[in-house]
Write a protein that holds these residues in place. Structure first.
Motif, short mmCIF file in Angstrom:
data_model
loop_
_atom_site.label_atom_id
_atom_site.label_comp_id
_atom_site.label_asym_id
_atom_site.label_seq_id
_atom_site.Cartn_x
_atom_site.Cartn_y
_atom_site.Cartn_z
N VAL A 20 0.86 -1.19 0.00
CA VAL A 20 0.00 0.00 0.00
C VAL A 20 0.89 1.23 0.00
N VAL A 21 0.63 2.15 -0.91
CA VAL A 21 1.38 3.40 -0.98
C VAL A 21 0.54 4.50 -0.34
N ILE A 22 1.12 5.13 0.66
CA ILE A 22 0.44 6.18 1.42
C ILE A 22 1.17 7.50 1.18
N ALA A 23 0.42 8.57 0.99
CA ALA A 23 1.04 9.89 0.76
C ALA A 23 0.13 10.98 1.27
N ARG A 24 0.67 12.17 1.32
CA ARG A 24 -0.11 13.31 1.78
C ARG A 24 -1.25 13.57 0.80
N ALA A 25 -2.42 13.84 1.33
CA ALA A 25 -3.61 13.97 0.50
C ALA A 25 -3.49 15.11 -0.49
N GLU A 26 -2.74 16.17 -0.13
CA GLU A 26 -2.63 17.30 -1.04
C GLU A 26 -1.90 16.92 -2.32
N LEU A 27 -1.16 15.80 -2.28
CA LEU A 27 -0.51 15.35 -3.51
C LEU A 27 -1.55 15.01 -4.57
N HIS A 28 -2.69 14.49 -4.15
CA HIS A 28 -3.76 14.19 -5.10
C HIS A 28 -4.23 15.48 -5.78
N LEU B 215 -3.86 2.31 9.07
CA LEU B 215 -4.70 3.13 8.19
C LEU B 215 -5.68 4.00 8.98
N ALA B 216 -6.07 3.52 10.15
CA ALA B 216 -7.02 4.28 10.98
C ALA B 216 -6.33 5.42 11.72
N ASN B 217 -5.01 5.38 11.81
CA ASN B 217 -4.28 6.39 12.58
C ASN B 217 -3.23 7.10 11.75
N LEU B 218 -3.52 7.33 10.47
CA LEU B 218 -2.61 8.08 9.62
C LEU B 218 -2.61 9.54 10.02
N PRO B 219 -1.49 10.23 9.84
CA PRO B 219 -1.47 11.65 10.18
C PRO B 219 -2.46 12.44 9.33
N GLU B 220 -2.94 13.52 9.87
CA GLU B 220 -3.92 14.35 9.17
C GLU B 220 -3.35 14.80 7.82
N GLY B 221 -4.17 14.71 6.80
CA GLY B 221 -3.73 15.14 5.48
C GLY B 221 -3.10 14.05 4.66
N THR B 222 -3.08 12.79 5.15
CA THR B 222 -2.52 11.69 4.38
C THR B 222 -3.60 10.65 4.10
N SER B 223 -3.37 9.87 3.06
CA SER B 223 -4.30 8.80 2.72
C SER B 223 -3.59 7.77 1.85
#
Length: 360
Positions: free
Chosen positions: A131-139, A219-227
């Motif tokens: 699973v690749v996780i990144a900051r949501a603003e990257l989307h 996945l339930a405790n990712l830092p704010e702004g990531t997905s």
């Protein structure tokens, strides 16, 4: 004095040499002096499986003496694979258990590699998911750039090392149109996730078996702004509806399906990264002996201890004819191989200087 195969392989392993055997293949049903070469120590994933499954395999092969396990000091399986490819006769008396790193080393053109895994006959594969996780603003940045509003910024990706299993994410993010920068040194997934929380990296790649806690908890405790951007491999039903596969993420970003040699190269790299371990026999092993090993590996997957181990690590175990497609996915065509090697040759010097990936 005539050396046994076991003694010869041990001697070669100690000397680091490689000389071909001149022994003839054994007849089916006469397996003797059987050993399993390990692409890693007994603590590695292949080693853990071998220790748990050796009894069931020995019994299913009807061996007079227990299957001998021959571990290696290397953790990526390259040294063991070289030894296996050069010195193992196709008589069923020697099999190799190796991690996905063995496949990646070959795909990336590692100078140590002197084997061709495409010629091996797989009898068992333990597959996993990434699973690749990144900051949501990257989307948002990605979509904006693709529609011509403004350009995206480089993405710092935590990796164990350049050329490691995170090459899956490095290539995937690049295909999505981002400019990742590999930040090496994150061998431990928990440290990579901590760096994501602290903001010192922008993206991480994780696999359930590398975590010290359940994937659900991560996945339930990712830092704010990531997905989670995308997943590869066999994701559990729990997350299959919430985390898109790479194809879905690509079509969402590019509005067309991926294609071309570099995408096909990524498919091979992704298949290698999703291979936790595999067991293979040499090329030209007689079909009846392959059948014996297939039966033995199937018996091993039915062992209670092996099943618990696979469930704990979230591995999907496949054997026999079902194992062949898993390994063949990691064999790219010539165009894909050349595209990958060229991309690596262009970008490796840039990554060492901390520069973002250059698209080809």
């Amino acid at each position: 004095m005539r050396l046994t195969r076991r003694a010869a392989l041990k001697g070669l392993a100690a000397l680091g040499g490689a000389a071909p055997f001149l022994t003839l293949p054994a007849r089916a049903g006469t397996l003797t002096d059987v050993q399993l070469l390990l692409g890693g120590t007994l603590a590695s994933i292949p080693g853990q499986f071998a220790e748990l499954a050796s009894g069931a395999i020995s019994h299913a092969l009807d061996l007079a003496t227990p299957l001998e396990l021959t571990p290696d000091i290397g953790q990526d399986g390259v040294r063991a694979a070289n030894l296996f490819d050069a010195n193992s006769a196709p008589d069923g008396n020697t099999a190799l258990a190796f991690p996905g790193a063995t496949l990646l080393a070959s795909l990336t053109g590692d100078s140590r590699v002197h084997y061709d895994f495409g010629r091996w006959t797989p009898v068992l594969v333990a597959s996993t998911t990434t699973v690749v996780i990144a900051r949501a603003e990257l989307h948002k940045t990605l979509r904006s750039r693709l529609t011509g509003f403004f350009h995206d910024h480089p993405v710092r990706l935590a990796v164990s090392r350049i050329g490691g299993s995170e090459l899956n994410a490095l290539m995937g993010l690049s295909l999505l149109g981002l400019r990742p920068i590999p930040v090496p040194g994150y061998v431990d997934s928990s440290k990579a996730l901590t760096a994501l929380h602290e903001g010192t990296v922008d993206a991480v790649q994780i696999s359930p078996y590398t975590l010290d806690r359940p994937l659900d908890d991560v996945l339930a405790n990712l830092p704010e702004g990531t997905s989670a951007i995308y997943s590869t491999g066999d994701l559990t039903d729990t997350h299959s509806t919430t985390i898109p596969i790479f194809m879905e993420a690509y079509q969402q970003a590019r509005h067309r399906p991926p294609e071309g040699p570099f995408y096909h190269a990524w498919q091979a790299v992704s298949a290698a990264a999703d291979t936790a371990m595999a067991i293979a026999l040499p090329m030209l092993t007689p079909p009846e002996i392959v059948t014996q090993w297939n039966h033995a590996c199937t018996a091993a997957t039915a062992d209670a201890g092996v099943r618990r181990w696979a469930e704990t690590h979230h591995f999907k175990l496949v054997t026999g004819d079902n194992a062949a497609p898993f390994l063949s996915r990691a064999v790219p065509d010539l165009g894909a191989t050349l595209a990958l090697r060229r991309w690596l040759a262009v970008n490796t010097p840039r990554w060492r200087e901390g520069q973002e990936t250059r698209h080809l």
